[in-house]
Motif scaffolding. Structure first.
Motif, PDB file in Angstrom:
ATOM      1  N   LYS A 148       0.827  -1.347  -0.080  1.00 12.73           N
ATOM      2  CA  LYS A 148       0.066   0.119   0.047  1.00 12.73           C
ATOM      3  C   LYS A 148       0.858   1.200   0.084  1.00 12.73           C
ATOM      4  CE  LYS A 148      -3.991  -2.020   2.302  1.00 12.73           C
ATOM      5  NZ  LYS A 148      -4.657  -2.357   3.747  1.00 12.73           N
ATOM      6  N   ILE A 149       1.893   1.512   0.937  1.00 11.15           N
ATOM      7  CA  ILE A 149       2.811   2.560   0.957  1.00 11.15           C
ATOM      8  C   ILE A 149       3.381   2.619  -0.476  1.00 11.15           C
ATOM      9  CG2 ILE A 149       4.917   3.106   1.839  1.00 11.15           C
ATOM     10  CD1 ILE A 149       4.140   2.056   4.588  1.00 11.15           C
ATOM     11  N   SER A 162       2.771   1.863  -3.417  1.00 11.57           N
ATOM     12  CA  SER A 162       1.333   2.367  -4.331  1.00 11.57           C
ATOM     13  C   SER A 162       1.208   3.719  -4.309  1.00 11.57           C
ATOM     14  CB  SER A 162       0.128   1.469  -4.163  1.00 11.57           C
ATOM     15  OG  SER A 162       0.386   0.211  -4.512  1.00 11.57           O
ATOM     16  N   THR A 163       1.239   4.371  -3.013  1.00 12.97           N
ATOM     17  CA  THR A 163       0.901   5.685  -2.513  1.00 12.97           C
ATOM     18  C   THR A 163       1.994   6.426  -3.254  1.00 12.97           C
ATOM     19  OG1 THR A 163      -0.497   5.036  -0.760  1.00 12.97           O
ATOM     20  CG2 THR A 163       0.402   7.250  -0.947  1.00 12.97           C
ATOM     21  N   ALA A 204       2.245   9.321  -6.130  1.00 15.88           N
ATOM     22  CA  ALA A 204       2.750  10.743  -5.779  1.00 15.88           C
ATOM     23  C   ALA A 204       3.671  11.031  -6.885  1.00 15.88           C
ATOM     24  CB  ALA A 204       3.102  10.797  -4.121  1.00 15.88           C
ATOM     25  N   ASN A 221       1.989  14.418  -1.042  1.00 17.41           N
ATOM     26  CA  ASN A 221       0.849  13.479  -0.322  1.00 17.41           C
ATOM     27  C   ASN A 221       1.955  12.533   0.658  1.00 17.41           C
ATOM     28  OD1 ASN A 221      -1.075  14.113  -1.906  1.00 17.41           O
ATOM     29  ND2 ASN A 221      -0.922  12.564  -3.409  1.00 17.41           N
ATOM     30  N   ALA A 237       4.578  11.153   0.984  1.00 17.04           N
ATOM     31  CA  ALA A 237       5.272  10.045   0.105  1.00 17.04           C
ATOM     32  C   ALA A 237       6.527   9.799   0.917  1.00 17.04           C
ATOM     33  CB  ALA A 237       5.281   9.990  -1.208  1.00 17.04           C
ATOM     34  N   LEU A 262       6.170   8.164   4.112  1.00 15.22           N
ATOM     35  CA  LEU A 262       5.623   6.842   4.228  1.00 15.22           C
ATOM     36  C   LEU A 262       6.650   5.834   3.906  1.00 15.22           C
ATOM     37  CD1 LEU A 262       2.280   7.392   2.105  1.00 15.22           C
ATOM     38  CD2 LEU A 262       2.474   6.801   4.534  1.00 15.22           C
TER      39      LEU A 262
END
Length: 81
Positions: free
Chosen positions: A20-21, A23-24, A28, A56, A58, A61
């Motif tokens: 998930k991280i 993908s984010t 971004a 975002n 990123a 994260l």
């Protein structure tokens, strides 16, 4: 001198969190006009967070992921595809 193979394992939930991280972070980088693959590879090789945009959140994260964990998830994903 050790001659035993070391093992490394990541739990299922952690692996999903990493996906998930990533993908984010990918999204971004793309939104900001960067080549996400090149930027992520640069980050993995150098562990220099400036390869990742702050857009975002990123950069914050991706720094939550240990590089060894990230590499394990990437290799596992590639080999299972």
């Amino acid at each position: 001198m050790q001659d035993k193979t070391m093992t490394f394992s990541i739990g299922g939930n952690r692996e999903e969190d990493i996906k998930k991280i990533m993908s984010t972070v990918y999204a971004a980088l793309q939104e900001k006009g960067y080549n996400p693959i090149s930027q992520i590879v640069g980050y993995i090789l150098s562990e220099d967070p400036t390869y990742i945009t702050t857009h975002n959140n990123a950069r914050s994260l991706i720094r939550r992921i240990d590089r060894d964990e990230l590499l394990q998830v990437l290799v596992k994903s590639y080999l299972q595809a």
